[in-house]
Write an enzyme that holds these catalytic residues in place. Structure first.
Site, PDB file in Angstrom:
ATOM      1  N   THR A 180       4.358 -11.660  -2.066  1.00 46.20           N
ATOM      2  CA  THR A 180       3.547 -12.189  -3.161  1.00 46.20           C
ATOM      3  C   THR A 180       3.109 -13.619  -2.895  1.00 46.20           C
ATOM      4  O   THR A 180       1.968 -13.993  -3.192  1.00 46.20           O
ATOM      5  CB  THR A 180       4.336 -12.108  -4.485  1.00 46.20           C
ATOM      6  OG1 THR A 180       4.539 -10.731  -4.801  1.00 46.20           O
ATOM      7  CG2 THR A 180       3.587 -12.768  -5.623  1.00 46.20           C
ATOM      8  N   ASP A 181       3.994 -14.439  -2.343  1.00 45.14           N
ATOM      9  CA  ASP A 181       3.626 -15.821  -2.035  1.00 45.14           C
ATOM     10  C   ASP A 181       2.528 -15.883  -0.987  1.00 45.14           C
ATOM     11  O   ASP A 181       1.634 -16.737  -1.050  1.00 45.14           O
ATOM     12  CB  ASP A 181       4.857 -16.586  -1.553  1.00 45.14           C
ATOM     13  CG  ASP A 181       5.829 -16.886  -2.670  1.00 45.14           C
ATOM     14  OD1 ASP A 181       5.436 -17.565  -3.635  1.00 45.14           O
ATOM     15  OD2 ASP A 181       6.978 -16.447  -2.593  1.00 45.14           O
ATOM     16  N   GLU A 182       2.586 -14.994  -0.003  1.00 41.24           N
ATOM     17  CA  GLU A 182       1.563 -14.985   1.038  1.00 41.24           C
ATOM     18  C   GLU A 182       0.218 -14.543   0.465  1.00 41.24           C
ATOM     19  O   GLU A 182      -0.824 -15.174   0.710  1.00 41.24           O
ATOM     20  CB  GLU A 182       1.987 -14.054   2.177  1.00 41.24           C
ATOM     21  CG  GLU A 182       3.288 -14.431   2.868  1.00 41.24           C
ATOM     22  CD  GLU A 182       3.174 -15.685   3.721  1.00 41.24           C
ATOM     23  OE1 GLU A 182       2.055 -16.217   3.880  1.00 41.24           O
ATOM     24  OE2 GLU A 182       4.208 -16.139   4.231  1.00 41.24           O
TER      25      GLU A 182
END
Length: 385
Positions: A180-182
């Protein structure tokens, strides 16, 4: 005066975004990733850290050569660094002077934090009307969940992703990477560039939950129109059979997919069941999922991976080996594409992923790894940009 070891000198920005000035006040992953993608294409990004440094410097694996975090070196590459305490009047004045001349601010504090510090969008846009303020949070700047702490695992669980992941009779599983962060970093970088292209100073509200929710494709429409939900099928998809990973006779694995009818027909012939009426169309293959998966599993298990891949490739079917990092390090395609770049540093270089997209006329570049704490502090506080 900074007592940090700066490493190699920061080079002047170059590339298609070289005229872009970005202040990155964000921490850990999604926000810094957004700024990293801009920096990779030449933006002059100043990474503002709190006293003591960003927690990403100490997260997970360390580089044994200098003790610095490997996450830090990747995510904050191509950025200059300065330590500012925004509770200190002089440091706040330095920050505001940078923002007065910046094009973009990237921040991921919990909603309302900047406002409490007197640095809300109303204040910043009054001083610099062209500023794009990219705010990355867990749940968005408003709504019932806005004040909650945002973490990737929570967004993955609440977006619908985790409910689909795992074996049918097992527990729902989040992905084993910071997915999700990527993805949110990419989405936020895209939205930032859209805002810049508009020529209007404004707030970009990007968040983890809705980014992953967008990754769910037509499942929202499916439920809304029919009430149907996609089941948890391990590596399977309801509309693609066979699909997943399969062990070969040499204990190596392959991944295969039959997501188009033409490919599926070719795979059926490879498996020796091309004339079986159960498997002639999507509906039949889906209805007889278990039998077809058993045929595929047994067919792969009877052959070494090389033969499996050769047979599928000869049939122009979709297949690939399951690679780990050791495999990727020596894979000829990754090498030919330059997908791994050894970035020069004070040691023998640090390998990491290259720039995410290749532009034929105005490519991006990695100029340096994430720099030491306050490595550029003296210069920035003395001269600004």
């Amino acid at each position: 005066m900074s007592d940090a070891t700066p490493g190699p000198a920061a080079q002047p920005p170059s590339g298609p975004l070289a005229d872009l000035r970005v202040v990155d006040m964000s921490t850990v992953l999604a926000g810094p990733n957004c700024a990293r993608y801009l920096a990779d294409f030449g933006a002059d990004v100043i990474k503002v850290e709190r006293p003591g440094g960003d927690s990403l410097r100490n997260m997970a694996w360390r580089d044994p050569r200098d003790g610095e975090g490997l996450w830090w070196k990747l995510v904050n590459r191509n950025k200059r660094t300065v330590v500012l305490d925004i509770k200190d009047a002089d440091d706040t004045a330095t920050l505001l002077s940078l923002l007065d001349e910046a094009d973009v601010l990237v921040e991921n504090s919990r909603p309302g934090t900047l406002e409490r510090l007197g640095l809300g969008p109303d204040v910043l846009l009054a001083r610099n009307p062209k500023l794009v303020i990219t705010r990355i949070s867990g749940f968005g700047q408003d709504g019932p969940y806005a004040s909650r702490a945002g973490f990737a695992t929570i967004a993955e669980a609440m977006s619908g992703l985790v409910a689909l992941s795992g074996n049918p009779d097992g527990q729902p599983l989040p992905p084993p990477i910071a997915l999700t962060d990527e993805v949110t970093g990419l989405a936020a970088a895209f939205a930032t560039m859209v805002a810049l292209h508009s020529g209007v100073g404004q707030v970009v509200d990007a968040n983890l939950l809705e980014t992953m929710f967008h990754m769910m494709g037509p499942l929202v429409s499916l439920f809304g129109v029919t009430g149907e939900q996609q089941p948890r099928l391990g590596a399977g998809l309801p509309y693609t059979v066979p699909r997943g990973t399969y062990r070969c006779s040499d204990d190596l694995w392959v991944a295969a997919s039959t997501s188009s009818d033409s490919i599926a027909a070719r795979v059926m012939h490879v498996l020796g069941v091309g004339d079986d009426p159960r498997f002639v169309d999507f509906a039949g293959r889906t209805e007889h999922r278990e039998e077809l998966e058993q045929i595929m599993t047994a067919w792969c298990a009877a052959r070494p991976r090389r033969d499996v891949i050769e047979a599928f490739t000869a049939a122009d079917a979709a297949i690939g080996p399951v690679l780990d990092m050791a495999d990727i390090a020596v894979d000829p395609h990754f090498a030919n594409r330059g997908a791994i770049e050894v970035v020069a540093d004070e040691f023998d270089g640090t390998p990491m992923q290259s720039v995410i997209a290749r532009l034929s006329a105005t490519p991006g570049a990695i100029r340096w790894v994430g720099r030491g704490l306050d490595a550029d502090g003296d210069e920035i506080t003395a001269t600004g940009w």
